[in-house]
Design an enzyme around this catalytic site. Structure first.
Site, PDB file in Angstrom:
ATOM      1  N   ASP A  11       0.860  -0.912   0.055  1.00  9.95           N
ATOM      2  CA  ASP A  11       0.535   0.269  -0.068  1.00  9.95           C
ATOM      3  C   ASP A  11       1.189   0.952   0.209  1.00  9.95           C
ATOM      4  O   ASP A  11       2.563   1.030   0.232  1.00  9.95           O
ATOM      5  CB  ASP A  11      -1.206  -0.092   1.018  1.00  9.95           C
ATOM      6  CG  ASP A  11      -1.749   1.563   1.283  1.00  9.95           C
ATOM      7  OD1 ASP A  11      -2.172   1.309   0.311  1.00  9.95           O
ATOM      8  OD2 ASP A  11      -1.775   1.944   2.301  1.00  9.95           O
ATOM      9  N   ASP A  13       0.311   4.925   0.656  1.00 11.74           N
ATOM     10  CA  ASP A  13       0.007   6.325   2.238  1.00 11.74           C
ATOM     11  C   ASP A  13      -0.761   5.396   2.897  1.00 11.74           C
ATOM     12  O   ASP A  13      -1.125   4.688   3.743  1.00 11.74           O
ATOM     13  CB  ASP A  13      -1.101   7.404   1.593  1.00 11.74           C
ATOM     14  CG  ASP A  13      -1.529   8.754   2.524  1.00 11.74           C
ATOM     15  OD1 ASP A  13      -0.530   8.827   3.047  1.00 11.74           O
ATOM     16  OD2 ASP A  13      -2.713   8.315   3.068  1.00 11.74           O
TER      17      ASP A  13
END
Length: 214
Positions: A11, A13
């Site tokens: 991922d 952020d």
């Protein structure tokens, strides 16, 4: 704990970088512009595609235009609004390009802007613009595994959000959770660490060997 994997899926952020202050700033302004400030306070924001968030707040015929507006606000806010999280560059520097990807709920323009701001250049980037169903659906991670030619069961996902971890589990992948944005008690994963500084990786005959622990 050691895990050997064919591919590592990150991922963005909350995992590689932090732009949460920017996210809150932009979405708060967006909610005020669209007159949904009260409703916005009750919506789960982190780790979900913008279109899904907007769909919880506005009629279907307003989603496309509202999505363009939040994208505009967030891209404009990227300069100075993104910081690398500990351990990110050290970990990525040791990985062959064909062994990892970034899988984010952000749209492509925003994802590319944030990664460029942080100096991260993935060989493969999967964004909300590439899929029809976002996290917690497994589609984004399965698409990344397919493009890397990796067996989902031999992929490891690095995530900070419950929605992303749920997507990884649904894809049949192993998980490493980071406590960068969410408390340990809320994270269901094979391994839980504070951030990527607690993770190391090296290339071995069987793929990539990951060592993770506090």
């Amino acid at each position: 704990m050691k895990i050997t994997a064919d591919a590592l899926l990150f991922d963005n952020d909350g995992t590689l970088v932090s732009s949460m202050e920017s996210v809150v700033r932009c979405w708060t302004r967006w909610a005020a512009e669209y007159g949904v400030t009260e409703e916005f306070a009750r919506v789960e924001l982190h780790g979900r595609p913008a279109a899904d968030i907007i769909g919880d707040l506005l009629p279907a015929d307003r989603v496309a235009e509202a999505r363009r507006r939040i994208d505009e606000l967030e891209v404009e806010d990227v300069p100075g609004g993104v910081r690398l999280l500990p351990g990110t560059l050290d970990l990525l520097a040791g990985l062959p390009a064909e062994r990892w990807a970034v899988v984010t709920s952000a749209g492509r323009a925003l994802a590319e802007a944030r990664l460029a701001e942080a100096g991260i250049r993935p060989g493969l980037l999967i964004t909300a613009d590439d899929i029809t169903r976002g996290k917690p659906d497994p589609e984004p991670f399965l698409l990344a595994a397919g493009k890397l030619g990796a067996d989902p069961a031999r992929c490891v996902v690095f995530e900070d959000a419950p929605a992303g971890l749920a997507a990884a589990r649904a894809a049949g992948m192993r998980t490493v959770a980071l406590t960068t944005t969410t408390s340990r008690a809320e994270l269901e994963a094979d391994i839980v660490v504070e951030d990527l500084s607690a993770v190391s990786a090296r290339v071995v005959d069987g793929g990539v060997e990951i060592v993770a622990g506090e």
